[in-house]
Scaffold this motif. Structure first.
Motif, short mmCIF file in Angstrom:
data_model
loop_
_atom_site.label_atom_id
_atom_site.label_comp_id
_atom_site.label_asym_id
_atom_site.label_seq_id
_atom_site.Cartn_x
_atom_site.Cartn_y
_atom_site.Cartn_z
N ASN A 1 28.17 28.85 15.80
CA ASN A 1 27.89 27.20 15.90
C ASN A 1 27.76 26.50 14.93
O ASN A 1 28.85 24.69 15.08
N CYS A 2 28.57 26.52 13.70
CA CYS A 2 28.99 25.80 12.67
C CYS A 2 30.47 25.16 12.67
O CYS A 2 30.66 24.01 12.27
N VAL A 3 31.25 26.31 13.08
CA VAL A 3 32.62 26.25 13.22
C VAL A 3 32.89 25.12 14.48
O VAL A 3 33.59 24.57 14.33
N VAL B 1 34.93 21.12 14.30
CA VAL B 1 35.06 20.73 14.86
C VAL B 1 34.84 19.45 15.88
O VAL B 1 35.76 18.83 15.96
N TYR B 2 33.50 18.96 15.66
CA TYR B 2 32.99 17.64 16.81
C TYR B 2 33.30 16.27 15.94
O TYR B 2 33.96 15.84 15.85
N HIS B 3 32.64 16.79 14.56
CA HIS B 3 33.14 15.61 13.76
C HIS B 3 34.51 15.49 13.44
O HIS B 3 34.66 14.18 12.53
N ARG C 1 27.96 32.44 5.24
CA ARG C 1 26.91 31.95 6.28
C ARG C 1 26.50 33.37 6.97
O ARG C 1 25.69 34.19 7.58
N HIS C 2 29.04 33.46 7.43
CA HIS C 2 28.39 35.12 7.89
C HIS C 2 27.77 36.13 7.32
O HIS C 2 27.10 36.87 7.58
N ARG C 3 28.12 36.23 6.06
CA ARG C 3 27.35 37.73 4.68
C ARG C 3 26.05 37.16 5.00
O ARG C 3 25.38 38.62 5.20
N ARG C 4 25.50 35.98 4.99
CA ARG C 4 23.98 35.89 4.44
C ARG C 4 23.10 36.35 6.06
O ARG C 4 22.01 37.28 5.75
N ILE C 5 23.71 36.17 6.94
CA ILE C 5 23.26 36.38 8.45
C ILE C 5 22.93 37.71 8.57
O ILE C 5 22.36 38.87 9.01
N ILE D 1 37.84 33.25 14.21
CA ILE D 1 37.16 32.67 13.02
C ILE D 1 36.27 33.43 11.77
O ILE D 1 36.39 33.11 11.02
N ALA D 2 35.39 33.33 12.92
CA ALA D 2 34.71 33.83 11.75
C ALA D 2 34.36 35.23 11.35
O ALA D 2 34.32 35.08 10.07
N ALA D 3 35.21 36.42 11.86
CA ALA D 3 36.06 37.59 11.32
C ALA D 3 36.38 37.57 9.98
O ALA D 3 36.76 38.25 8.32
#
Length: 430
Positions: free
Chosen positions: A366-368, A372-374, A347-351, A332-334
């Motif tokens: 972590n964000c995903v 998912v939780y909410h 967020r991925h590119r920034r970090i 998912i991140a990729a």
């Protein structure tokens, strides 16, 4: 003093199991019949066959056992856990690391199971998350599907290496070696066709203008030896593809009770139906098991470990968690990073620019998981992307301009001020 969120720690009638492949040790600890405050225990050895496990369940029931605790030893715990769970016992699966025997004592299977029973009766261990049966069955399907996809990918890589051995540079011209054109050429090679001009004419669609390049790439010393091996590889790829398609159908049927939750998760940027199915299979749909989103992230090991000693905090990185869930979150991140749109990609590119791609994958995962939780906590919730410009819109432009001006002043030695959004060089700094 403050109230803690814990219940009574003492369990009067408890059983503990030390599991092996062929046999297990079982220890039952109960109150003494005539001496208050004292305990009685008995240790027995049972085979791990179904009949023996039923006998052990009857023995535990005679003593009024209310909780059965066992270590998560390989896959050996599953048969005993599922059988005892069906028999009506409260079963706890605990991490072997948390109930490790203290050093300085002899270590045998019997002593280990007694120690586990003592730890369990005092509530000094926590149960691991064991999903209900529908989720477990879905998880078996999704994990096996991912395993077959990996096997198919390996077989495709072997086929490409075989072509390199025969000096066929097809993958240098065709982006999808096993696409329509690539597969037609490979099948023709297996069938005995060796003429590069005939093979190049099999090109379809956008590869038609590259026929000349294909002819050059197909000048080879491909022999019948290569053809025989390639035929086996293509057969394996076709077999795996058919099995993956069958698993897709089975997963669609198994996900039906959770179709609404799957639709919610599929809305996440970078996810999709397959990723949603895999997340539900690994995490489940009951978020009441996790007090907060941070607990879910911690359970999945997508956050740094907390390690403090003598008032100093040490960087321990993240622990080893569920590799199947980690693979899905990494995909998912990729995908979000490649898409170039959305909050997760930004967020991925920034970090990644500051700390590297591996840290970026963990942070995005972590964000995903938080999303998912909410989503799973509220059936009416819908995913709303914050947008790729989320971080830039939150920057204080004046403060950023002053920071850049100070940095430039330190490099050039000139006094630079920001006035009405413009950089002004006032005078030479002393």
């Amino acid at each position: 003093m403050e109230e803690v969120d814990e219940q009574e720690l003492h369990v009067e009638r408890v059983a503990a199991l030390d599991l092996g492949k062929a046999v297990l040790e079982a220890c039952v600890r109960v109150p003494h019949e005539s001496r208050p405050g004292r305990r009685m225990q008995e240790v027995r050895t049972y085979p791990t066959t179904t009949v023996a496990l039923l006998q052990m369940a009857d023995w535990s029931r005679v003593w009024g056992v209310t909780r059965v605790v066992m270590e998560s030893t390989s896959d050996y715990w599953k048969g005993a856990y599922y059988l005892l769970e069906a028999a009506g016992f409260e079963c706890w699966l605990v991490n072997a690391r948390d109930v490790k025997n203290v050093p300085g004592r002899a270590k045998t299977d019997k002593l280990d199971v007694v120690w586990l029973a003592k730890v369990a009766e005092r509530g000094m261990c926590r149960p691991s998350l064991v999903q209900p049966r529908p989720i477990r069955e879905l998880r078996n399907l999704t994990r096996y599907r991912r395993s077959l996809i990996r096997d198919r990918t390996r077989e495709m890589q072997r086929a490409e290496k075989l072509l390199e051995d025969a000096q066929i540079k097809l993958s240098s011209v065709v982006s999808e070696l096993f696409g329509v054109t690539g597969r037609l050429i490979l099948d023709a090679l297996v069938a005995g066709q060796r003429d590069p001009r005939v093979l190049a004419q099999l090109a379809k669609g956008r590869l038609r203008p590259k026929i000349t390049q294909l002819q050059e790439a197909l000048r080879w010393f491909f022999t019948d030896h290569h053809g025989a091996i390639l035929a086996m590889m293509l057969s394996n790829i076709d077999r795996l593809t058919a099995q993956i398609a069958a698993l897709d159908t089975m997963v669609e049927q198994a996900i039906t009770p959770f179709a609404h939750q799957a639709q919610q998760l599929a809305q996440i940027t970078g996810a999709g139906p397959i990723a949603a199915q895999e997340i539900i299979a690994e995490v489940g749909v009951d978020m009441a098991r996790f007090p907060s989103a941070a607990h879910l992230v911690s359970w999945a090991k997508f956050c740094p470990q907390t390690h403090e000693s003598a008032g100093k905090k040490k960087n321990k990185g993240r622990a080893k968690g569920n590799p199947w869930l980690a693979a899905t979150l990494g995909d998912i991140a990729a995908t979000a990073a490649r898409s170039g749109a959305g909050f997760l990609g930004a967020r991925h590119r920034r970090i990644a620019r500051r700390r590297g791609p591996q840290k970026a994958i963990v942070a995005t995962g972590n964000c995903v998981l938080t999303i998912v939780y909410h989503l799973l906590s509220d059936r009416t919730a819908q995913f709303h992307d914050l947008g790729a410009d989320y971080f830039t819109t939150r920057i204080d432009r004046n403060r950023r301009a002053r920071s850049l001006a100070a940095a430039l002043q330190a490099v050039t030695g000139q006094k630079i001020t920001i006035r009405d959004g413009q950089a002004i060089i006032e005078a030479q700094a002393a």
